[in-house]
Design an enzyme around this catalytic site. Structure first.
Site, PDB file in Angstrom:
ATOM      1  N   TYR A   8      -1.507  -0.350  10.909  1.00 10.69           N
ATOM      2  CA  TYR A   8      -1.848  -0.977   9.623  1.00 10.69           C
ATOM      3  C   TYR A   8      -0.705  -0.770   8.638  1.00 10.69           C
ATOM      4  O   TYR A   8      -0.208  -1.723   8.030  1.00 10.69           O
ATOM      5  CB  TYR A   8      -3.142  -0.387   9.054  1.00 10.69           C
ATOM      6  CG  TYR A   8      -3.294  -0.642   7.577  1.00 10.69           C
ATOM      7  CD1 TYR A   8      -3.038   0.369   6.654  1.00 10.69           C
ATOM      8  CD2 TYR A   8      -3.645  -1.892   7.098  1.00 10.69           C
ATOM      9  CE1 TYR A   8      -3.139   0.132   5.291  1.00 10.69           C
ATOM     10  CE2 TYR A   8      -3.749  -2.143   5.737  1.00 10.69           C
ATOM     11  CZ  TYR A   8      -3.496  -1.116   4.845  1.00 10.69           C
ATOM     12  OH  TYR A   8      -3.567  -1.349   3.493  1.00 10.69           O
ATOM     13  N   SER A  56       0.826  -1.210   0.000  1.00  8.25           N
ATOM     14  CA  SER A  56       0.000   0.000   0.000  1.00  8.25           C
ATOM     15  C   SER A  56       0.856   1.254   0.000  1.00  8.25           C
ATOM     16  O   SER A  56       1.948   1.278   0.577  1.00  8.25           O
ATOM     17  CB  SER A  56      -0.878   0.005   1.256  1.00  8.25           C
ATOM     18  OG  SER A  56      -1.440   1.282   1.468  1.00  8.25           O
ATOM     19  N   LYS A 111       2.212  -3.481   6.691  1.00 13.20           N
ATOM     20  CA  LYS A 111       2.595  -3.552   5.275  1.00 13.20           C
ATOM     21  C   LYS A 111       4.115  -3.407   5.129  1.00 13.20           C
ATOM     22  O   LYS A 111       4.766  -4.134   4.387  1.00 13.20           O
ATOM     23  CB  LYS A 111       1.895  -2.446   4.466  1.00 13.20           C
ATOM     24  CG  LYS A 111       0.389  -2.602   4.355  1.00 13.20           C
ATOM     25  CD  LYS A 111      -0.010  -3.878   3.604  1.00 13.20           C
ATOM     26  CE  LYS A 111      -1.505  -3.969   3.377  1.00 13.20           C
ATOM     27  NZ  LYS A 111      -1.928  -5.221   2.738  1.00 13.20           N
TER      28      LYS A 111
HETATM   29  C1  WQD Z   1      -8.894  10.220   0.999  1.00 12.92           C
HETATM   30  C2  WQD Z   1      -9.143  11.705   1.194  1.00 12.92           C
HETATM   31  C3  WQD Z   1      -9.432  12.344   3.478  1.00 12.92           C
HETATM   32  C4  WQD Z   1     -13.245  10.251   4.069  1.00 12.92           C
HETATM   33  C5  WQD Z   1      -6.683   5.075   2.527  1.00 12.92           C
HETATM   34  C6  WQD Z   1      -6.295   4.100   3.548  1.00 12.92           C
HETATM   35  C7  WQD Z   1      -4.972   3.523   3.208  1.00 12.92           C
HETATM   36  C8  WQD Z   1      -4.925   3.027   1.782  1.00 12.92           C
HETATM   37  C9  WQD Z   1      -5.362   4.109   0.821  1.00 12.92           C
HETATM   38  C10 WQD Z   1      -5.250   0.645   1.662  1.00 12.92           C
HETATM   39  C11 WQD Z   1      -8.381  12.269   2.381  1.00 12.92           C
HETATM   40  C12 WQD Z   1     -10.707  12.608   2.680  1.00 12.92           C
HETATM   41  C13 WQD Z   1     -12.078  10.745   3.518  1.00 12.92           C
HETATM   42  C14 WQD Z   1     -14.282  11.154   4.446  1.00 12.92           C
HETATM   43  C15 WQD Z   1     -12.924  12.990   3.682  1.00 12.92           C
HETATM   44  N1  WQD Z   1      -5.763   1.897   1.636  1.00 12.92           N
HETATM   45  N2  WQD Z   1     -11.934  12.083   3.316  1.00 12.92           N
HETATM   46  N3  WQD Z   1     -14.072  12.495   4.232  1.00 12.92           N
HETATM   47  O1  WQD Z   1      -6.608   8.187   3.798  1.00 12.92           O
HETATM   48  O2  WQD Z   1      -5.651   8.381   1.449  1.00 12.92           O
HETATM   49  O3  WQD Z   1      -5.849   6.174   2.517  1.00 12.92           O
HETATM   50  O4  WQD Z   1      -6.662   4.505   1.252  1.00 12.92           O
HETATM   51  O5  WQD Z   1      -4.108   0.344   1.674  1.00 12.92           O
HETATM   52  O6  WQD Z   1      -4.770   2.482   4.097  1.00 12.92           O
HETATM   53  O7  WQD Z   1      -6.216   4.811   4.751  1.00 12.92           O
HETATM   54  O8  WQD Z   1      -7.919   7.416   1.765  1.00 12.92           O
HETATM   55  O9  WQD Z   1     -10.304   7.565   1.231  1.00 12.92           O
HETATM   56  O10 WQD Z   1      -9.624   7.560   3.666  1.00 12.92           O
HETATM   57  O11 WQD Z   1      -9.150   9.569   2.253  1.00 12.92           O
HETATM   58  O12 WQD Z   1     -12.765  14.196   3.506  1.00 12.92           O
HETATM   59  O13 WQD Z   1     -15.364  10.772   4.979  1.00 12.92           O
HETATM   60  O14 WQD Z   1     -10.521  11.908   1.469  1.00 12.92           O
HETATM   61  O15 WQD Z   1      -9.177  13.404   4.392  1.00 12.92           O
HETATM   62  O16 WQD Z   1      -7.945  13.572   2.054  1.00 12.92           O
HETATM   63  P1  WQD Z   1      -6.465   7.643   2.416  1.00 12.92           P
HETATM   64  P2  WQD Z   1      -9.332   7.967   2.265  1.00 12.92           P
END
Ligand code: WQD
Length: 349
Positions: free
Chosen positions: A139, A115, A143
């Protein structure tokens, strides 16, 4: 002759899309469904998941697997902070058990689901495979640990051919609309949450932070279509069976030949508000927003350099955010409660 592939976590979001692409590509797939409490017999190999520990009791493999794609693992960042031992047990110990059984049965070809979370809060973007690694939650550390375990396993026995795939942000669904993302409980990730707002399961999307140094103040990520991601695994399998891969291990240079890491992204950064706008265009639905503070642990901007995968795997993402949102809406509109029902999601008629 088609190759036999064991897929762990094959019933999950990315796993199920990869199994579909493998079958369409002529591979024979044996899917290990890592659902708690399910014991699965794969040709005399009894895979039992008790609690969260994958216990593999081996008798013997009737089918000789040519390679394993290892998706199975827990992936909720917040949960990993609350329950680190659960994550180390399931993700790390489970992988060690799998590697031991693979070695015992002479299968030393592995594609591992890593990841972009291993890049932590990147100081420079795009992230290349050589960018500094710094997991910022349990988590992400699982990885990172598993990547290092794979490097050590290859170092100890160069017969191992291992490809580590670092996913950026998978979204979308197969164009058929028959499979897609269906997270348990409240979605942690952006797009499944947006999807649930669009079908009326949630009133609004909370936007975590609009004061980042980005084009519109919201977080920027590299969203990649889940089918592109699945195809990246096919490309990795091709690479593993590529005769040109040298197995020779040159001890003087730890430049590993046979254990390689690749970013799977699009190389483009998209903000939260841009993703929401694209989904509104695709669905024709208005997504109400609640602006809130930053989410703890969030990076500002993360997106991939994809040069290495393009060059060495002959793979590149084909779809943009419009197709991602089109296909995600197609799945959500046909399956507003995912694989469940209103009742199984606590909605009384
Ligand atoms: C993306 C953007 C949030 C939810 C995740 C996992 C990580 C990996 C990749 C597996 C950010 C914003 C989110 C919400 C929001 N997955 N957001 N409101 O954090 O980049 O990583 O996916 O390996 O483990 O954590 O993805 O979709 O959570 O957030 O504003 O309700 O959307 O702040 O900028 P992230 P995400």
């Amino acid at each position: 002759m088609s190759k036999n592939i064991l897929v762990t976590g094959g019933a999950g979001y990315i796993g199920s899309h990869t199994v579909l692409q493998l079958l369409l590509g002529g591979y024979k797939v044996i899917k290990m469904v890592g659902i708690v409490g399910i014991s699965l017999i794969i040709d005399k190999l009894l895979l039992v998941q008790r609690g969260n520990t994958l216990i593999i009791k081996q008798s013997y493999w009737v089918v000789r697997f040519d390679a394993v794609i290892h998706f199975a693992g827990l992936k909720a960042v917040g949960e990993s902070v609350e329950k680190p031992l659960l994550y180390y047990d399931n993700n790390v110990i489970g992988t060690i058990t799998l590697l031991e059984v693979m070695a015992a049965h002479g299968c030393k070809n592995l594609v591992f689901s890593s990841s972009a979370t291993v890049y932590g809060w990147p100081k420079e973007v795009p992230c290349t495979e050589e960018s500094p690694l710094s997991a910022v939650n349990p988590y992400g550390r699982t990885k990172l640990f598993i990547e290092e375990i794979c490097r050590d396993v290859h170092h100890s026995d160069p017969e191992w051919k291992i490809i580590l795939l670092r996913y950026f942000n998978p979204v979308g669904a197969h164009p058929s609309g028959h499979i897609g993302e269906d997270p348990r409980g409240i979605p942690n990730n952006l797009m499944p949450f947006v999807q649930q707002v669009a079908v009326g399961r949630r009133p609004a999307l909370t936007v975590f932070g609009n004061d980042y140094a980005t084009k519109d103040g919201t977080g920027v990520r590299d969203y990649i279509h889940v089918v592109d991601l699945a195809d990246g695994h096919i490309a990795a399998l091709r690479k593993l069976s590529d005769p040109k891969i040298e197995l020779a291990f040159n001890p003087t240079s730890y430049a590993i030949i046979g254990c390689e890491v690749y970013n799977l992204g699009t190389g483009k950064g998209t903000s939260v508000l841009e993703m929401v706008a694209a989904f509104e265009r695709a669905s024709g639905k208005k997504i109400p927003l609640v602006m809130a503070g930053r989410r703890a642990g969030d990076a500002e901007i993360v997106y991939a350099s994809t040069k290495k995968a393009e060059c060495e795997l002959d793979w590149r993402a084909r779809y943009g955010i419009e197709e991602m949102c089109r296909d995600q809406w197609n799945w959500a509109s046909k399956n507003p409660y995912g694989y469940g029902s209103p009742e199984s999601n606590g909605v009384m008629k």
